[in-house]
Every structure is written in C-alpha cells, then in structure tokens.
Design a protein around this motif. Sequence first.
Motif, PDB file in Angstrom:
ATOM      1  N   SER A 203       0.852  -1.191   0.000  1.00  0.00           N
ATOM      2  CA  SER A 203       0.000   0.000   0.000  1.00  0.00           C
ATOM      3  C   SER A 203       0.883   1.234   0.000  1.00  0.00           C
ATOM      4  N   LEU A 204       0.336   2.337  -0.495  1.00  0.00           N
ATOM      5  CA  LEU A 204       1.041   3.622  -0.499  1.00  0.00           C
ATOM      6  C   LEU A 204       0.092   4.668   0.060  1.00  0.00           C
ATOM      7  N   ILE A 205       0.522   5.372   1.119  1.00  0.00           N
ATOM      8  CA  ILE A 205      -0.322   6.394   1.725  1.00  0.00           C
ATOM      9  C   ILE A 205       0.398   7.737   1.707  1.00  0.00           C
ATOM     10  N   SER A 206      -0.387   8.808   1.764  1.00  0.00           N
ATOM     11  CA  SER A 206       0.189  10.140   1.551  1.00  0.00           C
ATOM     12  C   SER A 206       0.045  11.071   2.748  1.00  0.00           C
ATOM     13  N   ASN A 207      -0.617  10.612   3.828  1.00  0.00           N
ATOM     14  CA  ASN A 207      -0.783  11.445   5.017  1.00  0.00           C
ATOM     15  C   ASN A 207      -0.835  10.538   6.237  1.00  0.00           C
ATOM     16  N   PRO A 208      -0.228  10.951   7.350  1.00  0.00           N
ATOM     17  CA  PRO A 208      -0.262  10.101   8.544  1.00  0.00           C
ATOM     18  C   PRO A 208      -1.663   9.750   9.026  1.00  0.00           C
ATOM     19  N   SER A 209      -2.663  10.572   8.702  1.00  0.00           N
ATOM     20  CA  SER A 209      -4.036  10.246   9.088  1.00  0.00           C
ATOM     21  C   SER A 209      -4.498   8.950   8.435  1.00  0.00           C
ATOM     22  N   GLU A 210      -3.875   8.585   7.312  1.00  0.00           N
ATOM     23  CA  GLU A 210      -4.245   7.357   6.620  1.00  0.00           C
ATOM     24  C   GLU A 210      -3.761   6.102   7.347  1.00  0.00           C
ATOM     25  N   ILE A 211      -2.857   6.269   8.310  1.00  0.00           N
ATOM     26  CA  ILE A 211      -2.472   5.129   9.152  1.00  0.00           C
ATOM     27  C   ILE A 211      -3.696   4.650   9.929  1.00  0.00           C
ATOM     28  N   GLN A 212      -4.408   5.593  10.539  1.00  0.00           N
ATOM     29  CA  GLN A 212      -5.616   5.233  11.274  1.00  0.00           C
ATOM     30  C   GLN A 212      -6.656   4.633  10.338  1.00  0.00           C
ATOM     31  N   ILE A 213      -6.836   5.238   9.172  1.00  0.00           N
ATOM     32  CA  ILE A 213      -7.812   4.732   8.210  1.00  0.00           C
ATOM     33  C   ILE A 213      -7.490   3.296   7.824  1.00  0.00           C
ATOM     34  N   PHE A 214      -6.199   2.982   7.650  1.00  0.00           N
ATOM     35  CA  PHE A 214      -5.796   1.625   7.310  1.00  0.00           C
ATOM     36  C   PHE A 214      -6.294   0.641   8.360  1.00  0.00           C
ATOM     37  N   PHE A 215      -6.115   0.978   9.645  1.00  0.00           N
ATOM     38  CA  PHE A 215      -6.518   0.058  10.703  1.00  0.00           C
ATOM     39  C   PHE A 215      -8.029   0.031  10.889  1.00  0.00           C
TER      40      PHE A 215
END
Length: 219
Positions: A203-215
């Motif tokens: 996966s490739l994410i562009s903002n640290p907020s997407e860490i939470q979204i991933f989980f």
Amino acid sequence: MIKCAMFDLDGTLVNTIDDLARAADYTIKKFGFNRDWSKEEYTSFVGNGAKLLLKRAFDNTASEEMLDSALEVFKKKYEIILLDNAYAYDNVKTSLDYIKNKGIKLAVVTNKPSVAATKMVETVFGKDYFDVIVGATEDTPKKPDPYMPNKALRALGVRGEETVYFGDSDVDVKTARSVNAYAVACSWGFRSIESLEKAKPDSLISNPSEIQIFFEKNC
C-alpha cells in the motif's frame, strides 16, 4: 489478524532532516570537505544509517578510515542537536493513539543509532509509549537486513505475517518483505512517490491520518 504496527523513525514518524543535515554538514567541514549540500540533497542521502549518510555527504571520496573517524564526530554533534528541530508529523500521534487503543503492539525499527533513537522516541512520544524500540548498533546488520525487525518481533512475541510495517523508503519496503510483513510506504517522508512506487509496496499512503484509516478498514 494484525497484532503489531512497526514503524521506521526518520521521515515516517518524525521529521529529522534539519538536524541530520546540520550534523553532517558540521562533520564534513570539520574534515576539510567544503561542499555545500542543500537540504533536499541531504534528504536523498539519509535512510541507510549514519555512515552511508556521511559517505554520500563526502561525495563518496572519503576512505573507510576517514569515515570511521567522521562517524564519531557526527554522532557526538548529532547527540547535542538531536531534538533542536525534530517534530512528529501532523496526525501521527492521533493515528498511533488509535492503534494503541485497539490493543495492537507498537514498534520502532530504525537505522538511527540505538541511543539516539530511544532518546528521540521517548522525548517526542513519551517513555514506554512504544512497546519496543530497536535502533542500529555498530556490530549488527542494518535494515533492510531482517535482523532488527526480527529482534522486535521476538520481543513482542508476534510473527511477521501479523505485522504491518510503515516506512518512507524502498529500504523500508525491503525490510517489511524480509520478515513477511505487510509493507506500507509513506510518501510524506524523505523519498519521492516515484521511488516508492518502484519499490512495489503493498500500500502507499500520503498522510499520517491514513495510518488510522488503514486500521479502521483492516481491524
């Protein structure tokens, strides 16, 4: 089932480039090398440990003996200025809090020297916030070798297949692969999106907020 979230440090959790560049610049000039690298150039030098950072800062002209001596100068300087300009990226702490509240173990695995890594993590996030911090030592292999992530996994009693690894470079993708962890590349750090895509993360994410979204989506 995801039991562990493992993170690189520099360029993933904490923006450290200003102080890394200052320490490297101080070191090369101390040894009479007067090249003025830009911050962007120093950004491209980091990710494989302090010695390789210095090798690149010397434009690959330094002998091994000089690099060893320069490394000692760098470490002493960096220890002094370690936290002068370092800061957690926006939304990182919120995402980490979410993960902790889910009961998922948190680990840092970094090529930053162990003492500096522990001091930085405990200052920025708090003592015992992470379940384990594994930094580099002179006598053990660095990422992407599996030695350090395996050390963290053993300490936590989890398997690579139960782990998601977040990092900002191809080194981190390779590190995740070395222990069969799920590799998430983070584009807000020290590498371009193009270089991360080339590394073929899961996966490739562009903002640290997407860490939470991933989980939120996967747990």
